[in-house]
Write a protein that holds these residues in place. Structure first.
Motif, short mmCIF file in Angstrom:
data_model
loop_
_atom_site.label_atom_id
_atom_site.label_comp_id
_atom_site.label_asym_id
_atom_site.label_seq_id
_atom_site.Cartn_x
_atom_site.Cartn_y
_atom_site.Cartn_z
N ALA A 1 0.67 -1.46 -0.05
CA ALA A 1 0.23 0.16 -0.01
C ALA A 1 0.83 1.27 -0.10
O ALA A 1 0.36 2.30 -0.65
N LEU A 2 1.82 1.42 0.66
CA LEU A 2 2.84 2.45 0.72
C LEU A 2 3.37 2.99 -0.55
O LEU A 2 3.38 4.10 -0.88
N MET A 3 3.97 1.84 -1.40
CA MET A 3 4.27 2.11 -2.78
C MET A 3 3.29 2.78 -3.52
O MET A 3 3.57 3.64 -4.23
N ASN A 4 1.88 2.12 -3.58
CA ASN A 4 0.98 2.74 -4.08
C ASN A 4 0.64 4.06 -3.94
O ASN A 4 0.32 4.95 -4.74
N ARG A 5 0.77 4.40 -2.46
CA ARG A 5 0.42 5.80 -2.24
C ARG A 5 1.35 6.99 -2.75
O ARG A 5 1.00 8.11 -2.46
N SER A 6 2.31 6.54 -3.22
CA SER A 6 3.25 7.49 -4.13
C SER A 6 2.89 8.16 -5.32
O SER A 6 3.17 8.84 -5.82
N CYS A 7 1.65 7.45 -5.75
CA CYS A 7 1.03 7.87 -6.91
C CYS A 7 -0.44 8.53 -6.46
O CYS A 7 -1.35 7.88 -6.17
N SER A 8 -0.37 9.90 -6.81
CA SER A 8 -1.69 10.73 -6.50
C SER A 8 -2.68 10.26 -7.43
O SER A 8 -3.88 10.55 -6.94
N MET A 9 -2.63 9.68 -8.65
CA MET A 9 -3.69 9.35 -9.34
C MET A 9 -4.54 8.21 -8.84
O MET A 9 -5.77 7.89 -9.12
N LEU A 10 -3.74 7.58 -7.67
CA LEU A 10 -4.76 6.45 -7.22
C LEU A 10 -5.44 6.82 -5.68
O LEU A 10 -5.75 6.05 -4.89
N ASP A 11 -5.39 8.23 -5.62
CA ASP A 11 -5.93 8.51 -4.12
C ASP A 11 -7.53 8.41 -4.23
O ASP A 11 -7.88 8.38 -3.09
N LYS A 12 -7.96 8.22 -5.39
CA LYS A 12 -9.46 8.04 -5.38
C LYS A 12 -9.87 6.81 -5.41
O LYS A 12 -11.25 6.34 -5.27
N VAL A 13 -8.91 5.60 -5.24
CA VAL A 13 -9.36 4.25 -5.14
C VAL A 13 -8.86 3.67 -3.72
O VAL A 13 -7.73 4.29 -3.30
N ALA A 14 -9.35 2.69 -3.36
CA ALA A 14 -9.03 1.91 -2.11
C ALA A 14 -7.94 1.05 -2.62
O ALA A 14 -7.95 0.56 -3.95
N VAL A 15 -6.95 0.66 -1.79
CA VAL A 15 -5.85 -0.21 -1.92
C VAL A 15 -6.06 -1.42 -1.33
O VAL A 15 -6.12 -1.52 -0.03
N ILE A 16 -6.27 -2.89 -1.88
CA ILE A 16 -6.60 -3.77 -1.18
C ILE A 16 -5.72 -5.01 -1.54
O ILE A 16 -4.74 -4.77 -2.54
N SER A 17 -5.37 -5.81 -0.47
CA SER A 17 -4.57 -6.99 -0.85
C SER A 17 -4.93 -8.08 -0.62
O SER A 17 -5.79 -8.61 0.40
N ASN A 18 -4.41 -9.24 -1.56
CA ASN A 18 -5.05 -10.60 -1.51
C ASN A 18 -3.87 -11.64 -1.71
O ASN A 18 -2.82 -10.98 -2.30
N SER A 19 -4.08 -12.67 -1.13
CA SER A 19 -3.06 -13.76 -1.66
C SER A 19 -2.59 -14.23 -2.91
O SER A 19 -1.59 -14.61 -3.39
N ASP A 20 -3.66 -14.18 -3.69
CA ASP A 20 -3.47 -14.76 -5.09
C ASP A 20 -2.89 -16.35 -4.83
O ASP A 20 -2.03 -16.99 -5.47
N ALA A 21 -3.48 -16.87 -3.99
CA ALA A 21 -2.88 -18.20 -3.61
C ALA A 21 -3.22 -19.44 -4.58
O ALA A 21 -4.31 -19.47 -4.93
N HIS A 22 -2.32 -20.31 -4.87
CA HIS A 22 -2.41 -21.39 -5.65
C HIS A 22 -2.58 -22.79 -4.70
O HIS A 22 -2.69 -23.74 -5.34
N SER A 23 -2.43 -22.66 -3.62
CA SER A 23 -2.51 -23.59 -2.62
C SER A 23 -3.13 -23.18 -1.22
O SER A 23 -2.95 -22.11 -0.94
N PRO A 24 -4.10 -24.09 -0.63
CA PRO A 24 -4.65 -23.37 0.65
C PRO A 24 -3.50 -23.09 1.82
O PRO A 24 -3.93 -21.87 2.43
N GLU A 25 -2.25 -23.67 1.73
CA GLU A 25 -1.52 -23.15 2.85
C GLU A 25 -1.19 -21.53 2.30
O GLU A 25 -0.38 -21.04 3.51
#
Length: 418
Positions: free
Chosen positions: A193-217
């Motif tokens: 999220a910190l890296m994304n917040r260096s771009c003011s063009m993204l101020d109007k959007v939420a920044v989310i994070s997900n695992s993109d997991a290919h296994s349950p572990e």
């Protein structure tokens, strides 16, 4: 009530994914990890969607649980990732987008449209669509206005909205008239999220994070933490929080340390070359060994598009907490190459049985409680991860970064807590 969500995962019907990805096993691993709402993944795949229809039942609006009553506190949200390959502005684009659907009926209509349009939904859980992102989102909104599209792992080189190989320089360039409906983007493992917040063009959007997991572990290696009332615990409730970027209800994202991601810096895996952006520019973007083009990583792309320097998340944006997954911590403690070793698995299961789920251990449990059960080294390792006291060799060109919590001689002695 605190709810931890991970909306971007895959099923066993996606290429290179574990056969252990079943609805029942996924729910079991959510209990171990501390994930409360998991994406179903791959709802476009006919066989997997058949399992979703037969095994899940709606509980709260747009949230589903297992019909057999197991893992009754865990919920599923209907999600899928699609891979789009198309030409726009005289350039071939390769974009991955995450689709979140509000109901089974909406998914049925979406799948029928895609099948009638001639797309092969059986070949892969993440289907390949020759559709422009703007047109895709328009059609999804025509089917159900509540459907949400979120750019997946927004900065990774090969398949993302801002990727160096085939992406765009803004959301508007990619989504055109539908850009106003894109109210969130996903960081991906190689950015945070910190890296994304260096771009003011993204101020109007939420920044989310997900695992993109290919296994349950791998569930929960990135996630989102909410505090929502019971009447907000629904598909629309979560989406409304994201639209509003409500910091009282969207508490923080849980992030991989981005250096550990496999596209953080520039590089060429075949030659073992990893470079930061300034070195890449000096070399004209070419590998110093073989002189072929480097894979330009996330750090460089953010540097290209950013317009301000940030050292912490601005007060008007959702903060983040960074973690190293518990199995990786244990693998270093036991000096084994794989987080899936028998020693690591045995200690992992013992810790979650006696101390609580993985998120509780990594984020909330007292260091003294961890020390009492698991010993000085594990307790100190978790303390250091929480404080960011470690070294990471950054990942590049498909090679994951390497985390080192201890120096070579430290693990051989009892390490004081403070």
């Amino acid at each position: 009530m605190r709810k931890i969500t991970d909306w971007h995962v895959h099923s066993r019907f996606s290429r290179a994914c574990s056969q252990n990805l079943t609805l029942e096993n996924n729910a079991l691993w959510c209990e171990k990890k501390g994930v409360n709402v998991l994406g179903t993944a791959d709802f476009t795949h006919p066989e997997w969607f058949g399992e979703i229809e037969s095994k899940l039942i709606e509980d709260e609006p747009g949230l589903y649980k297992l019909k057999d009553g197991r893992f009754s506190d865990m919920r599923y949200m209907l999600t899928t990732e699609v891979s789009q390959i198309y030409k726009k502005n005289d350039k071939t684009r390769r974009i991955h987008n995450l689709i979140l659907a509000p109901s089974i009926e909406t998914v049925r209509k979406t799948n029928k449209w895609l099948a009638d349009a001639g797309f092969n939904l059986k070949a892969d859980g993440r289907p390949i669509l020759g559709l422009d992102s703007e047109e895709l989102y328009k059609r999804l909104k025509d089917i159900d206005e509540r459907t949400v599209l979120i750019p997946a792992h927004a900065w990774t080189p090969w398949f993302s909205v801002f990727g160096s190989k085939s992406g765009f320089d803004s959301l508007e360039e990619c989504f055109g008239s539908m850009a106003e409906h894109v109210f969130a983007i996903e960081t991906g493992l190689s950015s945070d999220a910190l890296m994304n917040r260096s771009c003011s063009m993204l101020d109007k959007v939420a920044v989310i994070s997900n695992s993109d997991a290919h296994s349950p572990e791998k569930f929960g290696r990135e996630a989102n933490v909410f505090d929502v009332a019971q009447n907000e615990f629904s598909f629309d409730g979560f989406m409304n929080v994201l639209r509003a970027r409500d910091q009282k209800k969207f508490l923080y994202t849980i992030e991989f340390y981005p250096e550990e991601g496999k596209y953080h810096v520039d590089g060429h895996a075949d030659c073992g070359v990893a470079l930061d952006p300034s070195e890449t520019k000096k070399l004209g973007g070419l590998c110093p060994k073989c002189k072929r083009p480097l894979t330009i990583g996330v750090m460089s792309r953010v540097a290209d598009l950013h317009d301000r320097e940030v050292t912490s998340i601005p007060n008007n944006h959702v903060p983040q907490k960074s973690i190293v997954p518990l199995p990786e911590i244990l693998a270093e403690i036991y000096n084994v190459a794989s987080p899936s070793s028998k020693k690591v698995k045995a200690m992992y299961e013992s810790m979650i049985t006696n101390l609580g789920n993985e998120f509780h251990i990594l984020l909330d449990a007292s260091i003294s409680d961890i020390k009492t059960f698991a010993g000085d080294d594990i307790a100190e390792a978790i303390r250091r991860v929480r404080a960011g006291e470690m070294s990471i060799t950054p990942g590049y060109d498909g090679v994951y970064g390497k985390v080192k919590i201890f120096k070579e001689n430290e693990r051989k002695q009892k390490i004081p807590l403070f």
